[in-house]
Design an enzyme around this catalytic site. Sequence first.
Site, mmCIF file in Angstrom:
data_model
loop_
_atom_site.group_PDB
_atom_site.id
_atom_site.type_symbol
_atom_site.label_atom_id
_atom_site.label_comp_id
_atom_site.label_asym_id
_atom_site.label_seq_id
_atom_site.Cartn_x
_atom_site.Cartn_y
_atom_site.Cartn_z
ATOM 1 N N GLN A 99 -112.013 27.634 -28.803
ATOM 2 C CA GLN A 99 -112.314 29.058 -28.989
ATOM 3 C C GLN A 99 -113.420 29.474 -28.018
ATOM 4 O O GLN A 99 -113.786 30.638 -27.947
ATOM 5 C CB GLN A 99 -112.807 29.311 -30.418
ATOM 6 C CG GLN A 99 -111.774 28.977 -31.474
ATOM 7 C CD GLN A 99 -112.402 28.947 -32.857
ATOM 8 O OE1 GLN A 99 -112.616 29.984 -33.479
ATOM 9 N NE2 GLN A 99 -112.716 27.766 -33.346
ATOM 10 N N VAL A 101 -115.474 30.252 -24.545
ATOM 11 C CA VAL A 101 -115.157 30.847 -23.247
ATOM 12 C C VAL A 101 -116.093 30.281 -22.172
ATOM 13 O O VAL A 101 -116.090 30.734 -21.033
ATOM 14 C CB VAL A 101 -115.298 32.395 -23.293
ATOM 15 C CG1 VAL A 101 -114.360 32.987 -24.347
ATOM 16 C CG2 VAL A 101 -116.735 32.837 -23.553
ATOM 17 N N HIS A 117 -109.569 32.069 -26.511
ATOM 18 C CA HIS A 117 -110.333 33.296 -26.314
ATOM 19 C C HIS A 117 -110.657 33.558 -24.839
ATOM 20 O O HIS A 117 -111.529 34.364 -24.525
ATOM 21 C CB HIS A 117 -111.615 33.254 -27.157
ATOM 22 C CG HIS A 117 -111.337 33.232 -28.630
ATOM 23 N ND1 HIS A 117 -112.277 32.871 -29.574
ATOM 24 C CD2 HIS A 117 -110.213 33.541 -29.332
ATOM 25 C CE1 HIS A 117 -111.733 32.940 -30.790
ATOM 26 N NE2 HIS A 117 -110.486 33.346 -30.667
ATOM 27 N N GLU A 214 -122.682 21.669 -41.006
ATOM 28 C CA GLU A 214 -122.715 22.615 -42.132
ATOM 29 C C GLU A 214 -121.345 22.694 -42.810
ATOM 30 O O GLU A 214 -120.319 22.487 -42.172
ATOM 31 C CB GLU A 214 -123.045 24.034 -41.634
ATOM 32 C CG GLU A 214 -124.281 24.153 -40.773
ATOM 33 C CD GLU A 214 -125.562 24.063 -41.583
ATOM 34 O OE1 GLU A 214 -125.516 24.375 -42.793
ATOM 35 O OE2 GLU A 214 -126.595 23.673 -41.005
HETATM 36 P P1 OAD Z 1 -119.765 30.099 -34.940
HETATM 37 O O1 OAD Z 1 -121.082 30.482 -34.350
HETATM 38 O O2 OAD Z 1 -119.132 31.001 -35.927
HETATM 39 O O3 OAD Z 1 -119.872 28.661 -35.629
HETATM 40 C C1 OAD Z 1 -120.455 27.570 -34.970
HETATM 41 C C2 OAD Z 1 -120.346 26.377 -35.897
HETATM 42 O O4 OAD Z 1 -120.859 25.242 -35.210
HETATM 43 C C3 OAD Z 1 -121.140 26.501 -37.211
HETATM 44 O O5 OAD Z 1 -120.277 26.193 -38.302
HETATM 45 C C4 OAD Z 1 -122.243 25.452 -37.057
HETATM 46 O O6 OAD Z 1 -122.556 24.821 -38.315
HETATM 47 C C5 OAD Z 1 -121.597 24.458 -36.129
HETATM 48 N N1 OAD Z 1 -122.534 23.647 -35.323
HETATM 49 C C6 OAD Z 1 -123.775 23.976 -34.876
HETATM 50 N N2 OAD Z 1 -124.291 22.977 -34.133
HETATM 51 C C7 OAD Z 1 -123.357 21.981 -34.110
HETATM 52 C C8 OAD Z 1 -123.283 20.693 -33.495
HETATM 53 N N3 OAD Z 1 -124.271 20.217 -32.751
HETATM 54 N N4 OAD Z 1 -122.161 19.956 -33.691
HETATM 55 C C9 OAD Z 1 -121.133 20.439 -34.444
HETATM 56 N N5 OAD Z 1 -121.151 21.637 -35.039
HETATM 57 C C10 OAD Z 1 -122.240 22.413 -34.863
HETATM 58 O O7 OAD Z 1 -118.786 29.838 -33.702
HETATM 59 P P2 OAD Z 1 -117.190 29.769 -33.670
HETATM 60 O O8 OAD Z 1 -116.643 29.170 -34.918
HETATM 61 O O9 OAD Z 1 -116.822 29.127 -32.371
HETATM 62 O O10 OAD Z 1 -114.641 34.841 -30.695
HETATM 63 O O11 OAD Z 1 -116.819 31.298 -33.607
HETATM 64 C C11 OAD Z 1 -115.463 31.640 -33.503
HETATM 65 C C12 OAD Z 1 -115.302 32.883 -32.700
HETATM 66 O O12 OAD Z 1 -116.118 33.910 -33.267
HETATM 67 C C13 OAD Z 1 -115.777 32.811 -31.286
HETATM 68 O O13 OAD Z 1 -114.865 32.186 -30.402
HETATM 69 C C14 OAD Z 1 -115.940 34.276 -30.929
HETATM 70 C C15 OAD Z 1 -116.522 34.830 -32.228
HETATM 71 O O14 OAD Z 1 -115.999 36.040 -32.620
HETATM 72 C C16 OAD Z 1 -114.490 35.657 -29.633
HETATM 73 O O15 OAD Z 1 -115.358 35.868 -28.810
HETATM 74 C C17 OAD Z 1 -113.137 36.287 -29.531
#
Ligand code: OAD
Length: 245
Positions: A99, A101, A117, A214
């Site tokens: 997901q 970019v 994305h 988390e």
């Molecule tokens: P989020 O910011 O929603 O979630 C990031 C996740 O990574 C959280 O659940 C954290 O607990 C976890 N995390 C943090 N540090 C970590 C580590 N070192 N190892 C493993 N996990 C860790 O990001 P996404 O789920 O990627 O879309 O968000 C999805 C989409 O929401 C993005 O692609 C974007 C946004 O809308 C678009 O831009 C279209």
Amino acid sequence: MFSNKLIKRILHAYSLTFMTGAGISAESGVPTFRGKDGLWQNHDVQQLATPRALESEPELFWEFYRWRRQLLARVEPNLGHYALVDLENRYKGFTLITQNVDNLHIKAGNRHVLELHGNITRTYCSKCGKEFAEGEYDDTPAVPKCTQCGGVLRPGVVLFGESLPSAILAEAQQAAAESEVFFSVGTSSIVEPAASLPYIAKANGAYLVEINPEETPLSAHADEVIREKSGKILAAIVLALERIA
Ligand code: OAD
């Protein structure tokens, strides 16, 4: 850390699918979306990264994307990204869906990445669709324009409210359905349609693994939850496979 059962499953699997989110890049210093960095110069990013902002406030839109591009150009892949390169080299049936970019999977060396994305390093014309490589267009004006039709250029990312590239989504759905082990790595598992992919995998018999420090809505449905950072765990998985080989 993780079970022997997981290592056995990986060893005997033909098809492995990994889906990554912002968390895999956190150890490279890229802020996640739902962390505390949802604002840029007091603008709500969810309002700015939209087709409406590109149309009505193109200068502000481009100021924001130039800032993000510069930030991301300076960051390097981490152990988690490199472990996925190793896994792609080992498994014919390997699929990487992201997901993100930020281009870090490609920078690390993964060859085939399903970028749901888009990718911020790409640029195309919002009017005629012509794609431009870096250096192929004039990036000095506040709002760069297409050399072919004069339309406003835009980064190659899916903006809020836009649909995902359908061919890439279809390929990701198929990979999920065919995978024997499916890993959800560093994603909050709430943004659709990406959030549905692990359920497609599970419904088709995959062993479902979540790597995330988390809890997420997916956690309760996973066969194995690893509550640690992805860099450490993905590197440890590769090490475990190397020891056995
Ligand atoms: P989020 O910011 O929603 O979630 C990031 C996740 O990574 C959280 O659940 C954290 O607990 C976890 N995390 C943090 N540090 C970590 C580590 N070192 N190892 C493993 N996990 C860790 O990001 P996404 O789920 O990627 O879309 O968000 C999805 C989409 O929401 C993005 O692609 C974007 C946004 O809308 C678009 O831009 C279209």
